[in-house]
Design a protein around this motif. Structure first.
Motif, short mmCIF file in Angstrom:
data_model
loop_
_atom_site.label_atom_id
_atom_site.label_comp_id
_atom_site.label_asym_id
_atom_site.label_seq_id
_atom_site.Cartn_x
_atom_site.Cartn_y
_atom_site.Cartn_z
N UNK B 18 14.49 -25.78 -0.17
CA UNK B 18 14.02 -24.78 -1.12
C UNK B 18 14.85 -23.52 -1.22
N UNK B 19 15.98 -23.50 -0.53
CA UNK B 19 16.83 -22.31 -0.64
C UNK B 19 17.95 -22.52 -1.66
N UNK B 20 18.11 -23.74 -2.18
CA UNK B 20 19.08 -23.98 -3.25
C UNK B 20 18.47 -23.56 -4.59
N UNK B 21 19.28 -23.66 -5.66
CA UNK B 21 18.82 -23.18 -6.97
C UNK B 21 17.61 -23.94 -7.51
N UNK B 22 17.65 -25.25 -7.44
CA UNK B 22 16.53 -26.04 -7.97
C UNK B 22 15.27 -25.75 -7.15
N UNK B 23 15.43 -25.75 -5.83
CA UNK B 23 14.30 -25.51 -4.96
C UNK B 23 13.70 -24.13 -5.13
N UNK B 26 11.83 -23.98 -8.50
CA UNK B 26 10.54 -24.68 -8.47
C UNK B 26 9.53 -23.94 -7.62
N UNK B 27 9.99 -23.40 -6.49
CA UNK B 27 9.08 -22.62 -5.62
C UNK B 27 8.52 -21.43 -6.39
N UNK B 51 11.83 -16.99 0.69
CA UNK B 51 10.39 -16.83 0.45
C UNK B 51 10.03 -15.35 0.27
N UNK B 52 10.71 -14.48 1.02
CA UNK B 52 10.44 -13.04 0.85
C UNK B 52 10.83 -12.57 -0.54
N UNK B 53 11.95 -13.07 -1.03
CA UNK B 53 12.40 -12.69 -2.38
C UNK B 53 11.39 -13.13 -3.45
N UNK B 54 10.91 -14.36 -3.31
CA UNK B 54 9.96 -14.86 -4.30
C UNK B 54 8.64 -14.10 -4.21
N UNK B 55 8.16 -13.85 -2.99
CA UNK B 55 6.91 -13.11 -2.83
C UNK B 55 7.03 -11.71 -3.40
N UNK B 56 8.21 -11.13 -3.23
CA UNK B 56 8.45 -9.80 -3.78
C UNK B 56 8.42 -9.85 -5.30
N UNK B 57 9.05 -10.87 -5.88
CA UNK B 57 9.07 -11.00 -7.34
C UNK B 57 7.66 -11.20 -7.90
#
Lengths: 231, 231
Positions: B18-23, B26-27, B51-57
């Motif tokens: 999940x740290x690549x672009x597709x992952x 999708x996350x 995960x921190x970046x996505x949670x922040x977004x």
């Protein structure tokens, strides 16, 4: 597009297997666009009937007919529209006539009865196998694998499907893209002949989609490409 | 679509790689749609950062992280988004945890440097090979092969690409089509897992088109199918 344009015959196109749906549709459309078309068939009776039908629809004698060798020997562009099982023998019959010509191969390696399941032929692509067999003196181009044949037969109908065009000879691909644009379809460079494996396999996916969604003639469009071959 | 919906966490989705672009894309999208997402990675540092970046977004703690086994063992839906070269080893690492679960495999068998040329893997399909390896107790579904990864990362952007979904288990395919509709993409039943050979190969065609037409993220749309999975 149903009215015959006044353009003179620009070039001759031979269509081997022109009595099947794809062949008839292409013969009709290229003849309608001002090309001189000759249908090549193993059955002179069927070929005579098909060409007479098209000429009657167009109101002028735009389509002739003959045997495979007669047709292939008379045109710089030869189009192959026979079933997969007949592809190799048809090409073998005219192979010595094809040097320097463009062979547009529309073959899809469907293996009945499971035509909605991808069953890759040896090497992955039926068209790439023909390029390999003929050698580089023949400019093999793969096209029309994903186009629903019945849509080609209706001149009034827009064909909602991009034609993916594969071939190792980029100039030949460009010529074919123009030929396709001349009959009102959108065509795109899709890479080397090896890439025909993708377009051939995709046909089984489209057949599967037709069955699942109860539609006739699902096709594909490539998104985000604003500039392409189109009439 | 950029506002977080108020739906509760409906189900957990593990995304391996999940740290690549597709992952990451999708996350982000599944978390935004109300799913509980856990990123599985071999690098806990990268996974924590992603995960921190996505949670922040998103402005809320929707995405967790862990190792491959921790992630795969905790979710009924496991998504594989690793490069082709890492596909088999990643699956082997979690294989014993997958019985009864749905494994969504996004793998495209690109073989650098010639990524714009179709180079079929042994057997024709990288995902079908995984289904064969795992056996029928794991419900393998192929999806997302043709979706440009960078478009997934932008929640405000409509992804102009149909997702072709292949799998031998029709109910699993149906579940995956709904999961895809939930993140705003259109998905279609594309037949058995063998048909993944077509969607995987098509990615090289799209890469070829991107280069030829100087576009980013060419995708596909299936035409003439009015009714489909869509949000």
């Amino acid at each position: 597009m149903s009215a015959a344009p006044i353009a003179p015959a620009r070039s001759r196109i031979a269509i081997l297997g022109g009595t099947g749906n794809v062949g008839r549709g292409l013969a009709l459309r290229w003849a309608n666009a001002g090309y001189e078309v000759i249908i090549g068939s193993r059955s002179s009776e069927k070929a005579a009937l098909t060409s007479a039908q098209i000429n009657s629809e167009l109101g002028r004698p735009a389509v002739g007919h003959g045997g495979y060798r007669e047709a292939a020997g008379s045109a710089p562009i030869v189009v192959l529209t026979v079933p997969y099982a007949a592809q190799r023998s048809a090409v073998e019959e005219v192979a010595d006539l094809l040097a320097g010509r463009i062979l547009i191969d529309t073959t899809v390696p469907l293996m009945p009865p499971k035509v909605a399941r991808v069953q890759l032929p040896s090497g992955g692509s039926a068209v790439a196998a023909i390029q390999e067999m003929l050698g580089s003196s023949v400019r093999v181009v793969s096209a029309f694998q994903n186009v629903p044949a019945h849509l080609l037969l209706d001149l009034a109908h827009e064909v909602e499907c991009d034609v993916l065009v594969c071939g190792d000879d980029v100039a030949a691909r460009e010529t074919v893209i123009q030929l396709i644009a001349d009959i009102g379809l959108s065509a795109l460079h899709a890479g080397p002949i090896a890439n025909s494996a993708a377009t051939e396999a995709l046909t089984s996916v489209l057949i599967s989609i037709n069955a699942r969604y109860k539609v006739q003639g699902a096709g594909i469009r490539i998104t985000r490409v604003p500039c392409r071959g189109h009439s």
